[in-house]
Scaffold this motif. Sequence first.
Motif, mmCIF file in Angstrom:
data_model
loop_
_atom_site.group_PDB
_atom_site.id
_atom_site.type_symbol
_atom_site.label_atom_id
_atom_site.label_comp_id
_atom_site.label_asym_id
_atom_site.label_seq_id
_atom_site.Cartn_x
_atom_site.Cartn_y
_atom_site.Cartn_z
ATOM 1 N N LEU A 243 -18.607 11.422 -30.399
ATOM 2 C CA LEU A 243 -19.926 11.079 -30.228
ATOM 3 C C LEU A 243 -20.519 10.649 -31.675
ATOM 4 C CD1 LEU A 243 -21.922 10.476 -28.168
ATOM 5 C CD2 LEU A 243 -22.785 12.541 -28.146
ATOM 6 N N LEU A 244 -21.041 9.750 -31.902
ATOM 7 C CA LEU A 244 -21.416 9.230 -33.071
ATOM 8 C C LEU A 244 -22.864 8.975 -32.982
ATOM 9 C CD1 LEU A 244 -18.747 7.044 -34.649
ATOM 10 C CD2 LEU A 244 -19.308 9.440 -35.307
ATOM 11 N N ARG A 245 -23.915 9.245 -33.548
ATOM 12 C CA ARG A 245 -25.438 8.818 -33.663
ATOM 13 C C ARG A 245 -25.507 8.010 -35.080
ATOM 14 N NH1 ARG A 245 -28.349 10.372 -29.780
ATOM 15 N NH2 ARG A 245 -30.376 9.624 -30.550
ATOM 16 N N THR A 246 -25.569 6.825 -34.978
ATOM 17 C CA THR A 246 -25.870 5.951 -36.183
ATOM 18 C C THR A 246 -27.017 5.291 -36.355
ATOM 19 O OG1 THR A 246 -24.774 4.022 -35.361
ATOM 20 C CG2 THR A 246 -23.419 5.322 -35.932
ATOM 21 N N ARG A 247 -27.503 4.685 -37.509
ATOM 22 C CA ARG A 247 -28.827 3.833 -37.818
ATOM 23 C C ARG A 247 -28.608 2.461 -36.813
ATOM 24 N NH1 ARG A 247 -32.696 6.614 -39.841
ATOM 25 N NH2 ARG A 247 -32.097 7.476 -41.869
ATOM 26 N N ASP A 248 -27.425 2.011 -36.282
ATOM 27 C CA ASP A 248 -27.238 0.802 -35.465
ATOM 28 C C ASP A 248 -26.074 0.996 -34.507
ATOM 29 O OD1 ASP A 248 -26.716 -1.605 -34.445
ATOM 30 O OD2 ASP A 248 -27.225 -2.655 -36.490
ATOM 31 N N ASP A 249 -26.243 1.537 -33.536
ATOM 32 C CA ASP A 249 -25.214 1.983 -32.616
ATOM 33 C C ASP A 249 -24.541 0.744 -32.063
ATOM 34 O OD1 ASP A 249 -25.457 4.543 -32.897
ATOM 35 O OD2 ASP A 249 -26.709 4.918 -30.893
ATOM 36 N N ALA A 250 -25.235 -0.322 -31.844
ATOM 37 C CA ALA A 250 -24.746 -1.771 -31.404
ATOM 38 C C ALA A 250 -23.594 -2.391 -32.529
ATOM 39 C CB ALA A 250 -25.505 -2.719 -31.106
ATOM 40 N N ASP A 251 -23.954 -2.134 -33.675
ATOM 41 C CA ASP A 251 -23.016 -2.527 -34.698
ATOM 42 C C ASP A 251 -21.913 -1.498 -34.968
ATOM 43 O OD1 ASP A 251 -22.504 -4.398 -36.701
ATOM 44 O OD2 ASP A 251 -23.188 -3.127 -38.340
ATOM 45 N N ALA A 252 -22.229 -0.272 -34.698
ATOM 46 C CA ALA A 252 -21.141 0.672 -34.730
ATOM 47 C C ALA A 252 -20.198 0.406 -33.793
ATOM 48 C CB ALA A 252 -21.612 2.186 -34.608
ATOM 49 N N GLY B 188 -24.575 4.323 -25.772
ATOM 50 C CA GLY B 188 -25.377 4.912 -24.740
ATOM 51 C C GLY B 188 -26.594 5.515 -25.320
ATOM 52 N N PRO B 189 -27.362 6.286 -24.405
ATOM 53 C CA PRO B 189 -28.660 6.953 -24.887
ATOM 54 C C PRO B 189 -28.335 8.131 -25.882
ATOM 55 C CG PRO B 189 -28.863 6.862 -22.438
ATOM 56 C CD PRO B 189 -27.461 6.254 -22.983
ATOM 57 N N ASP B 190 -27.312 8.799 -25.930
ATOM 58 C CA ASP B 190 -26.653 9.679 -26.771
ATOM 59 C C ASP B 190 -25.802 9.440 -27.937
ATOM 60 O OD1 ASP B 190 -24.557 9.041 -25.157
ATOM 61 O OD2 ASP B 190 -24.095 11.066 -24.493
ATOM 62 N N GLY B 191 -25.702 8.034 -27.957
ATOM 63 C CA GLY B 191 -24.941 7.459 -29.278
ATOM 64 C C GLY B 191 -23.740 6.808 -28.646
ATOM 65 N N VAL B 192 -22.907 6.532 -29.753
ATOM 66 C CA VAL B 192 -21.671 5.927 -29.504
ATOM 67 C C VAL B 192 -20.319 6.895 -29.069
ATOM 68 C CG1 VAL B 192 -19.772 4.389 -30.724
ATOM 69 C CG2 VAL B 192 -22.447 4.095 -31.294
ATOM 70 N N ARG B 193 -19.753 6.612 -28.022
ATOM 71 C CA ARG B 193 -18.654 7.314 -27.418
ATOM 72 C C ARG B 193 -17.382 6.618 -27.648
ATOM 73 N NH1 ARG B 193 -19.051 11.842 -24.395
ATOM 74 N NH2 ARG B 193 -21.230 11.628 -24.180
ATOM 75 N N LEU B 194 -16.323 7.217 -27.978
ATOM 76 C CA LEU B 194 -15.039 6.920 -27.882
ATOM 77 C C LEU B 194 -13.833 8.029 -27.870
ATOM 78 C CD1 LEU B 194 -13.781 6.155 -31.395
ATOM 79 C CD2 LEU B 194 -16.177 6.616 -31.255
ATOM 80 N N SER B 195 -12.791 7.572 -27.481
ATOM 81 C CA SER B 195 -11.597 8.598 -27.631
ATOM 82 C C SER B 195 -10.739 7.996 -28.702
ATOM 83 C CB SER B 195 -11.047 8.651 -26.222
ATOM 84 O OG SER B 195 -11.963 9.003 -25.169
ATOM 85 N N VAL B 196 -10.143 9.145 -29.297
ATOM 86 C CA VAL B 196 -9.311 8.784 -30.297
ATOM 87 C C VAL B 196 -8.297 10.053 -30.363
ATOM 88 C CG1 VAL B 196 -10.595 9.873 -32.042
ATOM 89 C CG2 VAL B 196 -9.028 8.130 -32.594
ATOM 90 N N ALA B 197 -7.091 9.841 -30.870
ATOM 91 C CA ALA B 197 -5.824 10.987 -30.982
ATOM 92 C C ALA B 197 -6.378 11.975 -31.892
ATOM 93 C CB ALA B 197 -4.765 10.317 -31.329
ATOM 94 N N ASP B 198 -7.004 11.822 -32.730
ATOM 95 C CA ASP B 198 -7.406 12.758 -33.919
ATOM 96 C C ASP B 198 -8.613 12.609 -34.477
ATOM 97 O OD1 ASP B 198 -7.866 14.866 -36.050
ATOM 98 O OD2 ASP B 198 -5.942 14.353 -37.029
ATOM 99 N N GLY B 199 -9.806 13.166 -33.556
ATOM 100 C CA GLY B 199 -11.197 12.864 -34.149
ATOM 101 C C GLY B 199 -11.515 13.510 -35.251
ATOM 102 N N ALA B 200 -11.120 14.435 -35.362
ATOM 103 C CA ALA B 200 -11.647 15.379 -36.902
ATOM 104 C C ALA B 200 -11.025 14.214 -37.843
ATOM 105 C CB ALA B 200 -10.961 16.486 -37.092
ATOM 106 N N ALA B 201 -10.013 13.529 -37.982
ATOM 107 C CA ALA B 201 -9.642 12.696 -38.992
ATOM 108 C C ALA B 201 -10.188 11.183 -38.905
ATOM 109 C CB ALA B 201 -8.022 12.513 -38.996
ATOM 110 N N PHE B 202 -10.542 10.811 -37.706
ATOM 111 C CA PHE B 202 -11.328 9.351 -37.538
ATOM 112 C C PHE B 202 -12.662 9.582 -38.231
ATOM 113 C CE2 PHE B 202 -14.341 7.365 -35.097
ATOM 114 C CZ PHE B 202 -13.847 5.767 -35.192
ATOM 115 N N VAL B 203 -13.552 10.565 -37.977
ATOM 116 C CA VAL B 203 -14.863 10.637 -38.502
ATOM 117 C C VAL B 203 -15.366 10.343 -39.863
ATOM 118 C CG1 VAL B 203 -16.963 11.922 -38.699
ATOM 119 C CG2 VAL B 203 -15.917 11.915 -36.437
#
Length: 325
Positions: free
Chosen positions: A236-245, A260-275
């Motif tokens: 779950l990411l909160r950014t300056r521009d969620d639509a662009d993210a 969504g209201p809480d930010g950008v949500r996605l699923s990925v195999a290794d979240g710690a490496a993706f961020v």
Amino acid sequence: MTVVEECAVRTVDLGKTYGDAPAVVGLDLAVPRGVTFGFLGPNGAGKTTTISMLCTLLRPTAGRAFVGGCDVVAEPHAVRERIGLVFQETTLDLDLTAREALRFHAELFGVPWRESRRTVAAMLDLVGLTACRDRPVREFSGGMRRRLEIARGLLTAPQVLFLDEPTTGLDPQTRTVIWEHLHRLREERGITLFLTTHHLEEAEHCDRLAIIDDGQVEVEGSPAELKAEVARDTVLLRTRDDADAVRLVRERFGLEASAGPDGVRLSVADGAAFVPKFCAEAGIPVLSATVTPPSLDDVFLHHTGRTIRTERSGPLTVDDVGRRR
């Protein structure tokens, strides 16, 4: 030793049908002795129907089931001698004291008076109710009543203790206390715990889980094994521009994402490496990032197409009707 003798609970193509409505279909289980085994599923999935068949309260319409090595249909009395049962709804006589409630249960099961006095005292001590033994049950809190019902279920030294939604209606702190008692009694007595639950946190206490939905087991394994099968973190990411993210996640990383209201949500195999990779390459200020490993709800969603918290739609099942009575 045969498979049936090795298992605390063994079912082969077990089923239960009411008229044309199947409640449990083709159930195959092999529960080892001495483990905590859980049925995880929403209300109406067939959990209570299954446990009722295993405890000889309902007669199967298909297949076979063995508990403690005994056939639930051919040897119902032998099965009852080997089990304890804690019902979903309380069945205590509120006018009796805790000690009287256990002594009454012991008498029903033919436990000799001297032996029952000793056993009742031991059970009250096991669940931490000795100081309250002469108080009427109606004065007990919900957690105290549940502990007393567990003590009652253990009174005849069962090989298998069945618990149908053991902490339903209890607050989180009381649930923790109940589970501390359950873990301790299993370690001290080596019995098998077989429980049904729709609480994800409660399911984590199990050594093995069977996820059941619409009367059928979808998958079985340890909580860790089931979550490893999903093997994707939720980011779950909160950014300056969620639509662009969202656009960048899809175009640059080839992943599906939603805003969504809480930010950008996605699923990925290794979240710690993706961020950190996203932060370095996206060029969009990231205000916060949360990585959540797979949960049992994710497992349920993976196998059934909905979360366990999703409200059931459609006609009521037998389990639903039983709960509303």
